[in-house]
Enzyme design. Structure first.
Site, mmCIF file in Angstrom:
data_model
loop_
_atom_site.group_PDB
_atom_site.id
_atom_site.type_symbol
_atom_site.label_atom_id
_atom_site.label_comp_id
_atom_site.label_asym_id
_atom_site.label_seq_id
_atom_site.Cartn_x
_atom_site.Cartn_y
_atom_site.Cartn_z
ATOM 1 N N HIS A 189 0.852 -1.288 -0.045
ATOM 2 C CA HIS A 189 0.019 0.014 0.136
ATOM 3 C C HIS A 189 0.737 1.170 0.105
ATOM 4 O O HIS A 189 0.893 2.111 0.957
ATOM 5 C CB HIS A 189 -0.939 -0.134 1.359
ATOM 6 C CG HIS A 189 -2.282 0.811 1.151
ATOM 7 N ND1 HIS A 189 -2.230 2.330 0.814
ATOM 8 C CD2 HIS A 189 -3.323 0.539 1.443
ATOM 9 C CE1 HIS A 189 -3.401 2.654 0.663
ATOM 10 N NE2 HIS A 189 -4.079 1.546 1.396
ATOM 11 N N GLU A 292 -0.278 1.107 -5.649
ATOM 12 C CA GLU A 292 -0.351 -0.096 -4.915
ATOM 13 C C GLU A 292 -0.225 -1.412 -5.532
ATOM 14 O O GLU A 292 -1.199 -1.890 -5.938
ATOM 15 C CB GLU A 292 -1.658 -0.246 -3.932
ATOM 16 C CG GLU A 292 -1.899 1.280 -3.184
ATOM 17 C CD GLU A 292 -2.976 1.353 -2.344
ATOM 18 O OE1 GLU A 292 -3.586 0.362 -2.216
ATOM 19 O OE2 GLU A 292 -3.661 2.398 -2.360
#
Length: 318
Positions: A189, A292
């Site tokens: 992330h 991500e």
């Protein structure tokens, strides 16, 4: 002492080893940092094995970290590079992961530091080409009791953070140590720092299908470069491996995936940022963009003894 015209030179003049990367722990042993001889650095919080800082040789930060991020192990970190495993978001209809909290437990578990290594990057020599690799581990034994009850599988995760002068590589190896199969999803992330989100374009996703989570999870096709003009939460499945972030017409980052089929592009924009207590400053969405890499549109199904590995390499351009 009788002088000798051909005596050996003084030992202090003998060439020594080139300067080496330095790896240090914080005073409270909560984080580990690596610094190259040329000044680049990375810091990893053992809670979640979360990369919280990545700087170039001038000290300029490449990752966005909320000023209200929890760095004391009480909550997942807002910013940096949190790890998502074994589920992306929530999956209430999935038998194995349906009861897990959002994004699973990897980002909210304390990892073990397994050690460091250094090497010379390909084609170079000397201190300017050294790299530093930090390894972290998490297994079922390292989970708290609540997490083990929610996901009762024997597993082993090895997470490696590799720093060199122009790039940062993060890779995750998942091994099934159980006697039965399990499903999992993996995502890194990554919060990239940008100067002005209104001047940013993302290239490399043209013609890719994506799920638009802001628009009822509709499946769409990206027509041109991605620009951010409001809340954005999309799961792309691009054909190519590299995504490029361009700011003000200048290439700023490239993110290359290895064995990760998806790219999530996320920015909370005004209203969502205002509603997140750990997102500060509230206008910080102007200075960040999440790119991500992950494997989240389906499931990695691992039989007993099987392993899965995925990685990303982020390169910045000065």
């Amino acid at each position: 002492m009788v002088g000798r015209p051909n005596r050996p030179s003084a030992l202090s003049a003998t060439p020594g080893l080139a300067p080496q990367p330095q790896v240090t722990f914080s005073d409270d042993n909560s984080r580990v940092s690596a610094v190259l001889p040329t000044g680049e650095s990375v810091t990893v919080l053992l809670y979640g094995a979360t990369v919280t800082s990545w700087t170039d040789a001038t000290g300029a930060e490449k990752l966005w970290l909320s000023s209200a991020a929890h760095l004391d192990g009480t909550k997942a970190v807002r910013g940096g590079i949190p790890l998502v495993f074994p589920v992306f978001g929530t999956a209430p209809d999935h038998a194995q992961t349906g009861k897990l909290p959002q994004h699973g437990f990897a980002r909210t578990s304390r990892w073990e530091f397994l050690g460091k290594s250094t090497s010379e990057s390909a084609g170079g020599s000397g201190a300017a080409d050294l790299t530093a690799k930090l390894d972290f581990g998490l297994s079922a034994a390292g989970l708290d009791e609540a997490a083990r009850k929610l996901w009762p599988f024997a597993f082993n995760l090895i997470y490696s953070v590799n720093l060199n002068r122009e790039s940062l590589t993060t890779s995750l190896v998942v091994t099934n140590d159980d006697d039965k199969a399990f499903d999992c999803q993996v995502l890194m992330h990554t919060y990239l720092r940008v100067k002005d989100i209104s001047n940013v374009e993302v290239l490399g996703l043209e013609s890719a299908e994506y799920v638009d989570k802001v628009d009822g999870a509709k499946t769409k096709t990206q027509a041109a470069a991605v620009t951010i003009t409001g809340e954005t939460d999309r799961v792309y499945t691009p054909a190519g491996e590299a995504v490029t972030v361009v700011e003000g017409g200048k290439k700023t980052y490239s993110v290359t995936r290895d064995n990760l089929s998806n790219v999530v592009v996320w920015n909370p924009w005004t209203d969502k940022a205002a509603g997140m207590g750990d997102f500060e400053p509230k206008d910080g969405y102007k200075n960040m963009l999440c790119i991500e890499p992950g494997s989240v549109s389906g499931w990695q199904s691992l039989e007993p003894g099987d392993a899965y590995e995925g990685a990303q390499t982020i390169t910045y351009y000065s």
